[in-house]
Design a protein around this motif. Structure first.
Motif, PDB file in Angstrom:
ATOM      1  N   PHE A  65       9.815  15.385  -6.204  1.00 18.13           N
ATOM      2  CA  PHE A  65       8.592  14.244  -6.257  1.00 18.13           C
ATOM      3  C   PHE A  65       9.292  13.681  -4.877  1.00 18.13           C
ATOM      4  O   PHE A  65      10.683  13.394  -5.108  1.00 18.13           O
ATOM      5  CB  PHE A  65       9.466  13.845  -7.606  1.00 18.13           C
ATOM      6  CG  PHE A  65       8.053  12.284  -7.521  1.00 18.13           C
ATOM      7  CD1 PHE A  65       6.948  12.297  -7.846  1.00 18.13           C
ATOM      8  CD2 PHE A  65       9.525  11.107  -7.104  1.00 18.13           C
ATOM      9  CE1 PHE A  65       6.776  10.659  -7.436  1.00 18.13           C
ATOM     10  CE2 PHE A  65       9.053  10.085  -6.697  1.00 18.13           C
ATOM     11  CZ  PHE A  65       6.928   9.754  -7.045  1.00 18.13           C
ATOM     12  N   LYS A  66       8.240  13.589  -4.287  1.00 19.55           N
ATOM     13  CA  LYS A  66       8.198  13.016  -2.836  1.00 19.55           C
ATOM     14  C   LYS A  66       7.735  11.869  -2.747  1.00 19.55           C
ATOM     15  O   LYS A  66       6.159  11.982  -2.571  1.00 19.55           O
ATOM     16  CB  LYS A  66       7.678  13.959  -1.643  1.00 19.55           C
ATOM     17  CG  LYS A  66       8.138  15.506  -1.671  1.00 19.55           C
ATOM     18  CD  LYS A  66       7.940  16.108  -0.223  1.00 19.55           C
ATOM     19  CE  LYS A  66       8.686  17.464  -0.701  1.00 19.55           C
ATOM     20  NZ  LYS A  66       8.635  18.563   0.896  1.00 19.55           N
ATOM     21  N   PRO A  67       8.534  10.419  -2.512  1.00 18.08           N
ATOM     22  CA  PRO A  67       7.730   9.854  -2.619  1.00 18.08           C
ATOM     23  C   PRO A  67       6.993   9.023  -2.083  1.00 18.08           C
ATOM     24  O   PRO A  67       6.900  10.198  -0.644  1.00 18.08           O
ATOM     25  CB  PRO A  67       8.382   8.962  -3.294  1.00 18.08           C
ATOM     26  CG  PRO A  67       9.638   8.906  -2.890  1.00 18.08           C
ATOM     27  CD  PRO A  67       9.567  10.484  -2.778  1.00 18.08           C
ATOM     28  N   PRO A  68       5.604   8.367  -2.259  1.00 19.98           N
ATOM     29  CA  PRO A  68       4.596   8.231  -1.041  1.00 19.98           C
ATOM     30  C   PRO A  68       5.184   6.881  -0.104  1.00 19.98           C
ATOM     31  O   PRO A  68       5.835   5.826  -0.688  1.00 19.98           O
ATOM     32  CB  PRO A  68       3.170   8.226  -1.818  1.00 19.98           C
ATOM     33  CG  PRO A  68       3.988   7.254  -2.441  1.00 19.98           C
ATOM     34  CD  PRO A  68       5.271   7.595  -3.038  1.00 19.98           C
ATOM     35  N   VAL A  69       4.517   7.165   1.121  1.00 21.63           N
ATOM     36  CA  VAL A  69       5.220   5.952   2.323  1.00 21.63           C
ATOM     37  C   VAL A  69       4.934   4.708   1.823  1.00 21.63           C
ATOM     38  O   VAL A  69       3.455   4.544   0.870  1.00 21.63           O
ATOM     39  CB  VAL A  69       4.432   6.352   4.149  1.00 21.63           C
ATOM     40  CG1 VAL A  69       5.231   5.462   4.653  1.00 21.63           C
ATOM     41  CG2 VAL A  69       5.289   7.711   3.877  1.00 21.63           C
ATOM     42  N   LEU A  70       5.166   4.099   1.853  1.00 24.88           N
ATOM     43  CA  LEU A  70       5.153   2.151   1.092  1.00 24.88           C
ATOM     44  C   LEU A  70       5.381   1.354   2.390  1.00 24.88           C
ATOM     45  O   LEU A  70       5.846   1.473   3.229  1.00 24.88           O
ATOM     46  CB  LEU A  70       6.089   1.769   0.415  1.00 24.88           C
ATOM     47  CG  LEU A  70       6.252   0.705   0.336  1.00 24.88           C
ATOM     48  CD1 LEU A  70       5.119   0.187  -0.738  1.00 24.88           C
ATOM     49  CD2 LEU A  70       7.665   0.036  -0.668  1.00 24.88           C
TER      50      LEU A  70
ATOM     51  N   LEU B  88       0.918  -1.266  -0.045  1.00 22.20           N
ATOM     52  CA  LEU B  88      -0.127   0.598  -0.447  1.00 22.20           C
ATOM     53  C   LEU B  88       1.099   1.186   0.310  1.00 22.20           C
ATOM     54  O   LEU B  88       1.744   1.235   1.093  1.00 22.20           O
ATOM     55  CB  LEU B  88      -1.328   0.193   1.228  1.00 22.20           C
ATOM     56  CG  LEU B  88      -1.968  -1.239   1.152  1.00 22.20           C
ATOM     57  CD1 LEU B  88      -2.823  -1.015   2.282  1.00 22.20           C
ATOM     58  CD2 LEU B  88      -2.502  -1.507   0.258  1.00 22.20           C
ATOM     59  N   HIS B  89       0.094   1.942  -0.828  1.00 24.24           N
ATOM     60  CA  HIS B  89       1.604   3.143  -0.881  1.00 24.24           C
ATOM     61  C   HIS B  89       0.429   3.953  -0.004  1.00 24.24           C
ATOM     62  O   HIS B  89      -0.584   4.643  -0.994  1.00 24.24           O
ATOM     63  CB  HIS B  89       1.728   3.514  -2.625  1.00 24.24           C
ATOM     64  CG  HIS B  89       2.211   2.979  -2.954  1.00 24.24           C
ATOM     65  ND1 HIS B  89       3.686   2.884  -3.501  1.00 24.24           N
ATOM     66  CD2 HIS B  89       2.217   1.932  -4.317  1.00 24.24           C
ATOM     67  CE1 HIS B  89       4.614   2.251  -3.964  1.00 24.24           C
ATOM     68  NE2 HIS B  89       3.312   0.544  -4.048  1.00 24.24           N
ATOM     69  N   MET B  90       1.597   5.044   0.841  1.00 25.18           N
ATOM     70  CA  MET B  90       0.177   5.998   1.321  1.00 25.18           C
ATOM     71  C   MET B  90       0.247   7.601   0.746  1.00 25.18           C
ATOM     72  O   MET B  90       1.243   8.077   0.835  1.00 25.18           O
ATOM     73  CB  MET B  90       0.810   6.238   3.051  1.00 25.18           C
ATOM     74  CG  MET B  90       0.331   4.742   3.707  1.00 25.18           C
ATOM     75  SD  MET B  90      -0.521   3.595   3.298  1.00 25.18           S
ATOM     76  CE  MET B  90      -1.810   4.279   3.996  1.00 25.18           C
TER      77      MET B  90
END
Length: 288
Positions: free
Chosen positions: A108-113, A73-75
């Motif tokens: 680009f800030k990747p979502p929390v995985l 799940l990518h938050m």
């Protein structure tokens, strides 16, 4: 034909009903429909556990999110919406200097995985009461802190959303009055009087008092080296609704080094009620 009822609800963990309608021909060229009903439980894709800690005037909320699905799940969003009387700041660990200076990271800030099958991620928020930031001392007796808004995506792009119920903090013990020390001299000289500045505030819509302020004696029999200089009980007039009064206590220290001012107590002479003493305050007593 298959129809699924009640799937628009945001509540997870409830029993749903799946209705399947089969179309068949009985040989007389007449079409008939045979409904079949199946019950199943909609499993919650993630769980949220919260813990609230209070350290002096700071309140900290820890939210632990656990993934119960078989997909990562990518938050996209884990946002705490505080109640009106609170403000919230998310606390993050210090980033590595290379990450902090990266221009790409700013764009680009990747979502929390959160990984599949029980992966967890912790969020920490610092909460401050609005009265502490505005200087206003009227206190709401509610212990509601706020709620979390969570949105996520799976590896295939499917989205989900969850809103928690109101998160509760430590029950607030409402007091009719609030007594605080607001100023202490920068230098305290041995056996020389000094003034301790205090403020007394009414937290109720009725008139309270009059009051007496004094140094209480502890049952431990511990000797005090900072005491009232002169009249031992200071008399204060009644306070009107949500009123405030400032006053000074004349103190004197009788020993060098780090000493404690302890046992400052206020007593409502009308209600015959003594409030808890103020927390101990440490001062440094110098010879010159």
């Amino acid at each position: 034909m298959i129809s699924l009822l009640n799937m628009m609800s945001r509540n997870w963990g409830l029993t749903r009903r799946l209705v399947c309608t089969a179309l068949y021909n009985d040989g007389d060229s007449e079409r008939k429909y045979l409904p079949q009903f199946f019950k199943f439980v909609v499993a919650n894709p993630l769980s949220v556990r919260t813990k609230v800690r209070t350290v002096k005037e700071n309140t900290f909320l820890e939210a632990c999110i656990e993934n119960h699905t078989k997909s990562n799940l990518h938050m996209d969003q884990v946002e705490f919406e505080p109640a009106p009387q609170w403000s919230a700041t998310i606390l993050k660990a210090d980033e590595h200097s290379l990450e902090r200076n990266s221009k790409t990271r700013d764009i680009f800030k990747p979502p929390v995985l959160i990984r599949a099958g029980g992966g967890i991620y912790n969020y920490l928020y610092q909460l401050k009461h609005a009265s502490h930031e505005s200087g206003h001392t009227r206190i709401d007796g509610s212990n509601i802190l706020g709620k979390l808004q969570i949105t996520w995506r799976t590896n295939l792009g499917e989205s989900g959303r969850l809103q928690t119920q109101q998160i509760l903090g430590t029950p607030v013990a409402h007091k009719d009055i609030d007594l605080r020390i607001v100023e202490v001299p920068a230098v305290v000289i041995l056996e020389r009087p000094f003034l301790l500045h205090l403020v007394l505030t009414s937290q109720t819509d009725k008139t309270v008092g009059p009051f007496e302020v004094f140094i209480s004696e502890r049952d431990s029999g511990e000797e005090k080296f900072v005491m009232v200089n002169g009249i031992q009980k200071l008399v204060l007039p009644p306070l009107e609704s949500f009123g405030t009064t400032n006053f000074d206590m004349n103190m004197i220290a009788t020993r060098l080094g780090v000493q404690r001012i302890s046992g400052i107590t206020i007593f409502d002479t009308k209600e015959k009620k003594a409030y808890d003493p103020l927390p101990d305050l440490e001062i440094f007593v110098d010879a010159v």
